[in-house]
Design a protein around this motif. Structure first.
Motif, PDB file in Angstrom:
ATOM      1  N   HIS A 105       0.891  -1.169   0.000  1.00  0.00           N
ATOM      2  CA  HIS A 105       0.000   0.000   0.000  1.00  0.00           C
ATOM      3  C   HIS A 105       0.924   1.212   0.000  1.00  0.00           C
ATOM      4  CE1 HIS A 105      -3.798   2.070   0.688  1.00  0.00           C
ATOM      5  NE2 HIS A 105      -3.213   2.788   1.637  1.00  0.00           N
ATOM      6  N   PRO A 106       0.963   2.002  -1.077  1.00  0.00           N
ATOM      7  CA  PRO A 106       2.044   2.983  -1.234  1.00  0.00           C
ATOM      8  C   PRO A 106       1.966   4.210  -0.343  1.00  0.00           C
ATOM      9  CG  PRO A 106       0.522   3.102  -3.089  1.00  0.00           C
ATOM     10  CD  PRO A 106       0.106   1.919  -2.272  1.00  0.00           C
ATOM     11  N   ASP A 107       0.812   4.516   0.241  1.00  0.00           N
ATOM     12  CA  ASP A 107       0.675   5.697   1.097  1.00  0.00           C
ATOM     13  C   ASP A 107       0.892   5.286   2.546  1.00  0.00           C
ATOM     14  OD1 ASP A 107      -0.032   7.952   2.538  1.00  0.00           O
ATOM     15  OD2 ASP A 107      -1.772   8.431   1.292  1.00  0.00           O
ATOM     16  N   ILE A 108       2.063   5.591   3.088  1.00  0.00           N
ATOM     17  CA  ILE A 108       2.396   5.106   4.427  1.00  0.00           C
ATOM     18  C   ILE A 108       1.621   5.844   5.514  1.00  0.00           C
ATOM     19  CG2 ILE A 108       4.681   4.368   3.691  1.00  0.00           C
ATOM     20  CD1 ILE A 108       5.828   6.847   5.090  1.00  0.00           C
ATOM     21  N   ARG A 109       0.971   6.962   5.183  1.00  0.00           N
ATOM     22  CA  ARG A 109       0.184   7.703   6.176  1.00  0.00           C
ATOM     23  C   ARG A 109      -1.265   7.224   6.224  1.00  0.00           C
ATOM     24  NH1 ARG A 109       1.387  13.316   3.440  1.00  0.00           N
ATOM     25  NH2 ARG A 109       0.827  11.897   1.727  1.00  0.00           N
ATOM     26  N   ASP A 110      -1.702   6.554   5.194  1.00  0.00           N
ATOM     27  CA  ASP A 110      -3.114   6.166   5.062  1.00  0.00           C
ATOM     28  C   ASP A 110      -3.346   4.798   5.700  1.00  0.00           C
ATOM     29  OD1 ASP A 110      -5.757   5.922   4.287  1.00  0.00           O
ATOM     30  OD2 ASP A 110      -5.265   5.267   2.243  1.00  0.00           O
ATOM     31  N   LEU A 111      -3.344   4.763   7.013  1.00  0.00           N
ATOM     32  CA  LEU A 111      -3.487   3.491   7.718  1.00  0.00           C
ATOM     33  C   LEU A 111      -4.921   2.975   7.656  1.00  0.00           C
ATOM     34  CD1 LEU A 111      -1.162   4.014  10.809  1.00  0.00           C
ATOM     35  CD2 LEU A 111      -0.623   3.075   8.552  1.00  0.00           C
ATOM     36  N   ASP A 112      -5.905   3.875   7.627  1.00  0.00           N
ATOM     37  CA  ASP A 112      -7.289   3.422   7.487  1.00  0.00           C
ATOM     38  C   ASP A 112      -7.504   2.796   6.109  1.00  0.00           C
ATOM     39  OD1 ASP A 112      -7.918   4.306  10.015  1.00  0.00           O
ATOM     40  OD2 ASP A 112      -8.747   6.222   9.340  1.00  0.00           O
ATOM     41  N   GLY A 113      -6.938   3.425   5.083  1.00  0.00           N
ATOM     42  CA  GLY A 113      -7.034   2.857   3.740  1.00  0.00           C
ATOM     43  C   GLY A 113      -6.321   1.528   3.643  1.00  0.00           C
ATOM     44  N   LEU A 114      -5.182   1.412   4.323  1.00  0.00           N
ATOM     45  CA  LEU A 114      -4.455   0.148   4.347  1.00  0.00           C
ATOM     46  C   LEU A 114      -5.301  -0.945   4.987  1.00  0.00           C
ATOM     47  CD1 LEU A 114      -1.913  -1.643   4.136  1.00  0.00           C
ATOM     48  CD2 LEU A 114      -1.132  -0.626   6.291  1.00  0.00           C
ATOM     49  N   ALA A 115      -5.938  -0.629   6.110  1.00  0.00           N
ATOM     50  CA  ALA A 115      -6.760  -1.628   6.798  1.00  0.00           C
ATOM     51  C   ALA A 115      -7.915  -2.083   5.911  1.00  0.00           C
ATOM     52  CB  ALA A 115      -7.291  -1.059   8.112  1.00  0.00           C
ATOM     53  N   ALA A 116      -8.562  -1.129   5.243  1.00  0.00           N
ATOM     54  CA  ALA A 116      -9.674  -1.480   4.364  1.00  0.00           C
ATOM     55  C   ALA A 116      -9.196  -2.325   3.185  1.00  0.00           C
ATOM     56  CB  ALA A 116     -10.356  -0.211   3.865  1.00  0.00           C
ATOM     57  N   SER A 117      -8.039  -1.969   2.646  1.00  0.00           N
ATOM     58  CA  SER A 117      -7.488  -2.727   1.522  1.00  0.00           C
ATOM     59  C   SER A 117      -7.110  -4.142   1.949  1.00  0.00           C
ATOM     60  CB  SER A 117      -6.272  -1.989   0.965  1.00  0.00           C
ATOM     61  OG  SER A 117      -5.663  -2.723  -0.068  1.00  0.00           O
ATOM     62  N   CYS A 118      -6.566  -4.285   3.152  1.00  0.00           N
ATOM     63  CA  CYS A 118      -6.225  -5.620   3.662  1.00  0.00           C
ATOM     64  C   CYS A 118      -7.481  -6.472   3.845  1.00  0.00           C
ATOM     65  CB  CYS A 118      -5.489  -5.505   4.991  1.00  0.00           C
ATOM     66  SG  CYS A 118      -3.794  -4.915   4.871  1.00  0.00           S
ATOM     67  N   ALA A 119      -8.542  -5.859   4.360  1.00  0.00           N
ATOM     68  CA  ALA A 119      -9.799  -6.604   4.527  1.00  0.00           C
ATOM     69  C   ALA A 119     -10.307  -7.096   3.180  1.00  0.00           C
ATOM     70  CB  ALA A 119     -10.834  -5.721   5.213  1.00  0.00           C
ATOM     71  N   PRO A 129       1.669  -3.427  12.120  1.00  0.00           N
ATOM     72  CA  PRO A 129       0.573  -3.845  13.015  1.00  0.00           C
ATOM     73  C   PRO A 129      -0.793  -3.791  12.350  1.00  0.00           C
ATOM     74  CG  PRO A 129       1.493  -1.741  13.721  1.00  0.00           C
ATOM     75  CD  PRO A 129       2.414  -2.286  12.682  1.00  0.00           C
ATOM     76  N   VAL A 130      -0.976  -2.868  11.406  1.00  0.00           N
ATOM     77  CA  VAL A 130      -2.257  -2.795  10.697  1.00  0.00           C
ATOM     78  C   VAL A 130      -2.467  -4.048   9.864  1.00  0.00           C
ATOM     79  CG1 VAL A 130      -3.605  -1.486   9.014  1.00  0.00           C
ATOM     80  CG2 VAL A 130      -2.109  -0.279  10.627  1.00  0.00           C
ATOM     81  N   ILE A 131      -1.430  -4.479   9.167  1.00  0.00           N
ATOM     82  CA  ILE A 131      -1.517  -5.690   8.341  1.00  0.00           C
ATOM     83  C   ILE A 131      -1.784  -6.906   9.214  1.00  0.00           C
ATOM     84  CG2 ILE A 131      -0.200  -7.236   6.836  1.00  0.00           C
ATOM     85  CD1 ILE A 131       1.296  -4.678   5.842  1.00  0.00           C
ATOM     86  N   GLU A 132      -1.053  -7.011  10.316  1.00  0.00           N
ATOM     87  CA  GLU A 132      -1.222  -8.188  11.172  1.00  0.00           C
ATOM     88  C   GLU A 132      -2.633  -8.252  11.746  1.00  0.00           C
ATOM     89  OE1 GLU A 132       1.598 -10.642  14.005  1.00  0.00           O
ATOM     90  OE2 GLU A 132       1.194  -8.644  14.814  1.00  0.00           O
ATOM     91  N   ARG A 133      -3.136  -7.123  12.234  1.00  0.00           N
ATOM     92  CA  ARG A 133      -4.496  -7.117  12.787  1.00  0.00           C
ATOM     93  C   ARG A 133      -5.525  -7.496  11.725  1.00  0.00           C
ATOM     94  NH1 ARG A 133      -2.825  -2.372  15.432  1.00  0.00           N
ATOM     95  NH2 ARG A 133      -3.836  -1.087  13.831  1.00  0.00           N
ATOM     96  N   ALA A 134      -5.326  -7.016  10.513  1.00  0.00           N
ATOM     97  CA  ALA A 134      -6.305  -7.276   9.455  1.00  0.00           C
ATOM     98  C   ALA A 134      -6.357  -8.751   9.087  1.00  0.00           C
ATOM     99  CB  ALA A 134      -5.964  -6.448   8.222  1.00  0.00           C
ATOM    100  N   TYR A 135      -5.235  -9.430   9.181  1.00  0.00           N
ATOM    101  CA  TYR A 135      -5.185 -10.817   8.729  1.00  0.00           C
ATOM    102  C   TYR A 135      -5.331 -11.838   9.840  1.00  0.00           C
ATOM    103  CZ  TYR A 135      -4.506 -10.123   3.803  1.00  0.00           C
ATOM    104  OH  TYR A 135      -4.733  -9.819   2.487  1.00  0.00           O
ATOM    105  N   LEU A 136      -5.207 -11.413  11.085  1.00  0.00           N
ATOM    106  CA  LEU A 136      -5.448 -12.347  12.177  1.00  0.00           C
ATOM    107  C   LEU A 136      -6.955 -12.536  12.368  1.00  0.00           C
ATOM    108  CD1 LEU A 136      -2.839 -11.311  14.884  1.00  0.00           C
ATOM    109  CD2 LEU A 136      -2.916 -13.466  13.609  1.00  0.00           C
ATOM    110  N   PRO A 137      -7.393 -13.757  12.681  1.00  0.00           N
ATOM    111  CA  PRO A 137      -8.825 -13.969  12.913  1.00  0.00           C
ATOM    112  C   PRO A 137      -9.293 -13.252  14.174  1.00  0.00           C
ATOM    113  CG  PRO A 137      -7.562 -15.952  13.438  1.00  0.00           C
ATOM    114  CD  PRO A 137      -6.610 -14.994  12.782  1.00  0.00           C
ATOM    115  N   THR A 138     -10.533 -12.808  14.143  1.00  0.00           N
ATOM    116  CA  THR A 138     -11.120 -12.149  15.313  1.00  0.00           C
ATOM    117  C   THR A 138     -11.433 -13.195  16.381  1.00  0.00           C
ATOM    118  OG1 THR A 138     -13.379 -12.421  14.511  1.00  0.00           O
ATOM    119  CG2 THR A 138     -12.176 -10.445  13.783  1.00  0.00           C
ATOM    120  N   PRO A 139     -11.646 -12.759  17.634  1.00  0.00           N
ATOM    121  CA  PRO A 139     -12.047 -13.720  18.678  1.00  0.00           C
ATOM    122  C   PRO A 139     -13.293 -14.500  18.298  1.00  0.00           C
ATOM    123  CG  PRO A 139     -11.376 -11.661  19.685  1.00  0.00           C
ATOM    124  CD  PRO A 139     -11.391 -11.418  18.208  1.00  0.00           C
ATOM    125  N   GLU A 140     -14.233 -13.837  17.610  1.00  0.00           N
ATOM    126  CA  GLU A 140     -15.449 -14.525  17.195  1.00  0.00           C
ATOM    127  C   GLU A 140     -15.147 -15.595  16.140  1.00  0.00           C
ATOM    128  OE1 GLU A 140     -16.265 -10.788  19.072  1.00  0.00           O
ATOM    129  OE2 GLU A 140     -15.043 -11.220  17.288  1.00  0.00           O
TER     130      GLU A 140
END
Length: 276
Positions: free
Chosen positions: A186-200, A219-230
């Motif tokens: 994800h080329p914009d290193i400031r756009d963490l919300d966009g990164l999270a949405a793109s990872c999803a 950490p954004v990438i890891e959170r996006a790809y780890l399964p949720t508790p549910e």
């Protein structure tokens, strides 16, 4: 992956001509550090980048180090450089950019015997040949897309225009028995919300993990790809139901469970163990 080895989700690129940046990358918490000898390095700095990388890889490191080679060229100088990298104890794998044919991989494999290879598909022709590239040699471990180059080749202006190519590579990797592809940077290193949405979105398409160009993306990438508790709770219920040996069945909440769903639940639990 060997049993008990954490599934890698984050792949941090660092320019090969910046040993200080590479050193920081190795301390960043990334699962894999990718030393870049291609796009991140100016052509007149590539000789220095190679020398610095050879020095770095002269000893093993706790973090796996991949090297992204310069674009495929077949010269005596390039072949010598590749052979020198392949013999180093600190090299975990090679990432091969701008692959368009299985013979590109076969040539690299012959010069670097025993080294895992990760082809990067960056053109329409490469996407069309994805499965042939994936099966070109046993050294191939994964496929990935170089989306900036592919977008330019296709003339795509909207990110959704790449989804067909992404799906094709996910299918090719699975058909070849490889691990799921990792997402492009994800080329914009400031756009963490966009990164999270793109990872999803990438996770929904079948990707697993992502390349990064800055530690704050990890950490954004890891959170996006780890399964949720549910998701973990649901997977545990499915695996427990599958252990009964009763074949296909329905859970009390109406979810249907068969062998394929149990296998997917096991993959979810394997990924969740990264939190342990």
């Amino acid at each position: 992956m060997t049993p008990g080895t954490p599934i890698p989700l984050t792949f941090l690129y660092a320019p090969g001509d910046r040993p200080d940046v590479v050193a920081k990358a190795l301390r960043s918490g990334a699962d894999v550090v990718v030393v870049d000898l291609e796009d991140a390095v100016a052509p007149d700095r590539r000789a220095y980048a190679l020398d610095a990388t050879v020095d770095l890889l002269s000893s093993p490191h706790p973090v796996p180090i991949h090297v992204r080679l310069p674009g495929p060229r077949d010269t005596a100088h390039d072949n010598t450089a590749l052979a020198s990298l392949a013999s180093l104890p600190g090299l975990a794998a090679l990432r091969v950019p701008k692959v368009t044919h299985g013979t590109d991989i076969q040539r690299i494999a012959a010069l670097a015997p025993g080294i895992p290879l990760h082809p990067l598909l960056e053109s329409a022709l490469a996407i069309e040949r994805a499965h042939a590239i994936a099966t070109a040699h046993p050294a191939v471990r994964s496929l990935a897309i170089g989306e900036a180059d592919l977008r330019a080749d296709l003339g795509v202006r909207d990110d959704r225009g790449l989804d067909w190519s992404r799906g094709r590579v996910v299918v090719a990797a699975r058909a070849a028995g490889l691990a799921p592809p990792t997402q492009s940077v994800h080329p914009d290193i400031r756009d963490l919300d966009g990164l999270a949405a793109s990872c999803a979105h990438g996770r929904a398409l079948g990707f697993l993990g992502r390349a990064a160009i800055h530690p704050r993306q990890l950490p954004v990438i890891e959170r996006a790809y780890l399964p949720t508790p549910e998701e973990v709770e649901g997977a545990e219920e499915i695996v427990a139901a599958g252990a009964s040996g009763a074949g296909a069945l329905a859970l009390p909440d109406g979810r249907f469970v068969d062998a394929a769903i149990v296998e997917e639940a096991r993959r979810t639990l394997a990924l969740a163990r990264r939190r342990a």
